[in-house]
Design a protein around this motif. Structure first.
Motif, PDB file in Angstrom:
ATOM      1  N   PRO A   1      10.878  -9.901  14.488  1.00  0.00           N
ATOM      2  CA  PRO A   1      10.334  -8.565  14.213  1.00  0.00           C
ATOM      3  C   PRO A   1       9.732  -8.352  12.661  1.00  0.00           C
ATOM      4  CG  PRO A   1      12.656  -8.586  15.128  1.00  0.00           C
ATOM      5  CD  PRO A   1      12.404  -9.886  14.640  1.00  0.00           C
ATOM      6  N   LYS A   2       9.892  -9.322  11.783  1.00  0.00           N
ATOM      7  CA  LYS A   2       9.533  -9.303  10.496  1.00  0.00           C
ATOM      8  C   LYS A   2       8.022  -9.110  10.632  1.00  0.00           C
ATOM      9  CE  LYS A   2      13.465 -10.684   8.023  1.00  0.00           C
ATOM     10  NZ  LYS A   2      13.935 -11.764   7.026  1.00  0.00           N
ATOM     11  N   GLY A   3       7.695 -10.088  11.590  1.00  0.00           N
ATOM     12  CA  GLY A   3       6.004 -10.164  11.737  1.00  0.00           C
ATOM     13  C   GLY A   3       5.297  -9.159  12.599  1.00  0.00           C
ATOM     14  N   HIS A   4       6.138  -8.252  13.325  1.00  0.00           N
ATOM     15  CA  HIS A   4       5.342  -7.562  14.222  1.00  0.00           C
ATOM     16  C   HIS A   4       4.172  -6.538  13.758  1.00  0.00           C
ATOM     17  CE1 HIS A   4       8.897  -8.030  17.285  1.00  0.00           C
ATOM     18  NE2 HIS A   4       8.193  -9.264  17.205  1.00  0.00           N
ATOM     19  N   ARG A   5       4.672  -6.159  12.368  1.00  0.00           N
ATOM     20  CA  ARG A   5       3.650  -5.057  11.825  1.00  0.00           C
ATOM     21  C   ARG A   5       2.250  -5.728  11.533  1.00  0.00           C
ATOM     22  NH1 ARG A   5       5.419  -2.248   6.346  1.00  0.00           N
ATOM     23  NH2 ARG A   5       4.809  -4.373   5.413  1.00  0.00           N
ATOM     24  N   SER A   6       2.433  -6.954  11.030  1.00  0.00           N
ATOM     25  CA  SER A   6       1.240  -7.835  10.613  1.00  0.00           C
ATOM     26  C   SER A   6       0.361  -8.096  11.915  1.00  0.00           C
ATOM     27  CB  SER A   6       1.603  -9.057   9.874  1.00  0.00           C
ATOM     28  OG  SER A   6       2.342  -9.931  10.534  1.00  0.00           O
ATOM     29  N   LEU A   7       1.199  -8.304  13.076  1.00  0.00           N
ATOM     30  CA  LEU A   7       0.364  -8.629  14.278  1.00  0.00           C
ATOM     31  C   LEU A   7      -0.047  -7.323  14.902  1.00  0.00           C
ATOM     32  CD1 LEU A   7       3.266 -10.854  15.942  1.00  0.00           C
ATOM     33  CD2 LEU A   7       1.096 -11.812  15.090  1.00  0.00           C
ATOM     34  N   LEU A   8       0.499  -6.156  14.828  1.00  0.00           N
ATOM     35  CA  LEU A   8      -0.255  -4.919  15.206  1.00  0.00           C
ATOM     36  C   LEU A   8      -1.407  -4.478  14.380  1.00  0.00           C
ATOM     37  CD1 LEU A   8      -0.214  -2.441  16.917  1.00  0.00           C
ATOM     38  CD2 LEU A   8       1.105  -1.466  15.217  1.00  0.00           C
ATOM     39  N   ASP A   9      -1.227  -5.056  12.933  1.00  0.00           N
ATOM     40  CA  ASP A   9      -2.537  -4.936  12.190  1.00  0.00           C
ATOM     41  C   ASP A   9      -3.601  -5.680  12.578  1.00  0.00           C
ATOM     42  OD1 ASP A   9      -1.073  -2.857  10.682  1.00  0.00           O
ATOM     43  OD2 ASP A   9      -0.595  -3.939   9.141  1.00  0.00           O
ATOM     44  N   ALA A  10      -3.278  -6.872  12.885  1.00  0.00           N
ATOM     45  CA  ALA A  10      -4.421  -7.787  13.294  1.00  0.00           C
ATOM     46  C   ALA A  10      -5.064  -7.325  14.608  1.00  0.00           C
ATOM     47  CB  ALA A  10      -3.788  -9.242  13.579  1.00  0.00           C
ATOM     48  N   PHE A  11      -4.291  -6.941  15.552  1.00  0.00           N
ATOM     49  CA  PHE A  11      -4.865  -6.282  16.806  1.00  0.00           C
ATOM     50  C   PHE A  11      -5.538  -4.972  16.218  1.00  0.00           C
ATOM     51  CE2 PHE A  11      -4.176  -3.252  20.274  1.00  0.00           C
ATOM     52  CZ  PHE A  11      -5.023  -4.043  21.288  1.00  0.00           C
ATOM     53  N   ALA A  12      -5.081  -4.202  15.477  1.00  0.00           N
ATOM     54  CA  ALA A  12      -5.717  -3.068  15.082  1.00  0.00           C
ATOM     55  C   ALA A  12      -7.228  -3.155  14.320  1.00  0.00           C
ATOM     56  CB  ALA A  12      -4.964  -2.096  14.468  1.00  0.00           C
TER      57      ALA A  12
END
Length: 548
Positions: A139-150
């Motif tokens: 879960p610690k990496g989910h924000r950066s994954l969402l940012d990459a998608f966004a």
């Protein structure tokens, strides 16, 4: 992209040389044949923490060499530059493990640490599997994954800049407050000390001047009486006699003829020298003439200056500068409230700018979260999970350089069921498909990393396995994917196929990896379809899968 893997004396591998290709690379084989050993070996050379005992029994050391090809803008170049390691299009990692457990690593023939290997691995390889906690399950990496998608790099930069500005303003306010508190704690002392110093008003060099004057006055009392008596004798005794002698000699007739010229000249000079002596002694007496109260005043001021210097632990000549320092502190205190007010206003403005930037970023994340959820749900339908629900949850978190959002990927496997974290809600097969759907949606244009899927098709078959294989093939387009699989449908989608198998040599079981020709692929996939006995129907099914 991973070009080659050379493994020597690792577990049940004596020597393997593997040359990988772009696209989808498939590794198949019976359970226990050694497929996981290949991943252990790759993880070892990448610095991952894994098995403690890797060296093959009887060998003095085990060694793994991995060769990668880097594009011009590959993130690994930055890691190499920071570590001071040579860089180019070719990257060769080598790591040795002795039988005693000592590990040594090299990057492009230059010694390096395990930390450098792990930093490089983050840019080179991405592993996905049911027990993976390094990638999508963390879960610690989910924000950066969402940012990459966004695709919000500009908003991230603005938020980071606003955070930095606010942090600096906050430090400035805190420092000013601390300084003012420290000065206020000694304000009474400062005001008393400045008043005392201003009243005395010492000047640089005054201590030395007063000390010399004091010694002069003390010495004058001892010598003035003697000098006064000498002056009296010079003035009253010698002068009349010399003058009378001079008059008698000048009155003698023919003084020049009888030789009185030189005596008269000498007498005249003596009269002049005597006058000079009288004048000099008189000046000395005048200088030594002082009021007894002057000595007392001089000593009193000298002692006051020295006492004040001892009190403040400075040299007497530094008292004036010390007084200036105390005045500056008082001035800072007097002006501090205004400075603090201005700094607090600047902090409020900076915090407001950060809040605005963070909220703009949050809005973009919320919009992108909805788009990601829709994309993942579309991917889940062909994977026979059309009833599952995927949701990207954004909640308020602690403010930081990348905003104030916490992001977590959650799933509910059936409508109405409670949603929860990926790795706690989904079963093994479901989890694999969730991970695959997520990765398909999050891959984007990033083709720098080699993606590895370890039995991600476990627990699925038929049309679902075929859908998994097709999505893996799509992921490999323009990049490189390695998949360890037991599914014939997945294996049939591979562009390159290797079989992992065991052999017994001199009573020792060893693992080997064999690249398969097209004919051999048919046999291997037929084995995966029917088991040890390969039937005509199994071959026909394998051929259909390969051509389908």
């Amino acid at each position: 992209m991973l070009r080659a893997l050379d493994i020597r004396d690792i577990l049940i591998i004596d020597h393997l040389e593997l040359n990988f290709q772009p696209g989808l690379n498939v590794l198949t084989g019976e359970t226990g044949a050694g497929k996981s050993i290949l991943l252990d070996s790759l993880g070892f050379v990448l610095g991952w923490r894994g098995r403690a005992e890797l060296v093959r029994q009887g060998a003095s050391q085990g060694e793994v060499v991995a060769e990668f090809e880097l594009s011009e803008g590959h993130p690994a170049h930055a890691v190499l530059e920071e570590a001071g390691l040579p860089a180019g299009r070719e990257l060769i990692l080598r790591r040795v493990n002795t039988a005693e457990g000592r590990k040594t690593a090299w990057v492009n023939d230059r010694r390096c640490s395990g930390e450098v290997l792990r930093a490089l691995s983050e840019t080179l390889v991405e592993l996905h599997g049911q027990h993976d906690d390094r990638g999508l399950l963390n879960p610690k990496g989910h924000r950066s994954l969402l940012d990459a998608f966004a695709a919000v790099p500009d908003l991230l930069l603005q938020t980071r800049a606003a955070w930095t500005t606010a942090a600096k303003a906050r430090k400035t306010v805190e420092a000013t407050r601390a300084a003012l508190d420290a000065v206020r704690a000694e304000e009474e002392f400062l005001r008393h000390a400045v008043e005392e110093l201003d009243k005395l008003n010492p000047e640089p060099g005054e201590d030395e001047t007063l000390d010399a004057r004091r010694r002069q006055m003390q010495g004058a009392e001892r010598v003035r009486g003697d000098i006064a008596r000498a002056y009296a004798l010079l003035s009253e005794g010698a002068d009349p006699s010399l003058g009378e002698a001079q008059r008698w000699l000048e009155g003698v007739e023919g003084a020049e003829e009888i030789g009185l010229t030189e005596p008269l000249a000498a007498l005249s000079r003596a009269m002049i020298e005597l006058g000079d002596a009288q004048d000099g002694v008189e000046r000395v007496l005048s200088a030594l003439d002082f009021n007894p109260g002057d000595l007392e005043d001089c000593e009193e001021r000298l002692f006051a200056i020295r006492a004040l210097a001892r009190k403040h632990d400075v040299l007497p000549d530094d008292l004036a500068a010390y007084a200036d320092t105390l005045r500056e502190k008082l001035a800072a205190l007097d002006a501090g409230d205004k400075d603090l007010a201005d700094q607090e206003a600047a902090l409020r403005d900076a915090e407001a700018a950060y809040a605005a930037a963070a909220e703009t970023l949050s809005a973009a994340r919320r919009d992108s979260a909805l788009a990601l959820d829709t994309a993942v749900m579309a991917e889940l339908a062909p994977l026979k999970m059309e009833r599952a629900v995927f949701e990207t949850r954004i909640t308020a978190g602690a403010p930081g350089p990348e905003g104030h959002d916490d992001v977590a990927f959650t799933v509910a496997t059936n409508p109405g069921a409670p949603a929860g974290p990926l790795n706690k809600i989904a079963s093994g097969g479901e989890l694999s498909r969730f991970l695959l759907a997520l990765k398909v949606c999050l891959r984007g244009e990033d083709r720098d990393k080699t993606l590895i899927f370890d039995e991600i098709d476990r627990g699925v078959g038929g049309a679902t396995a075929d859908a998994v294989g097709r999505r893996l093939k799509s992921l490999a387009s323009g990049g490189q994917v390695l998949v360890v699989t037991h599914s014939p449908q997945v294996a049939a989608q591979g562009a390159h196929h290797w079989r992992v198998q065991k052999r017994v040599t001199d009573g020792m079981t060893l693992s080997e990896v064999v690249p398969l020709s097209e004919t051999e692929r048919v046999d291997e996939i037929a084995r995966m379809v029917s088991g040890d006995t390969i039937t005509k129907e199994a071959r026909a099914a394998a051929g259909a899968l390969l051509t389908g």
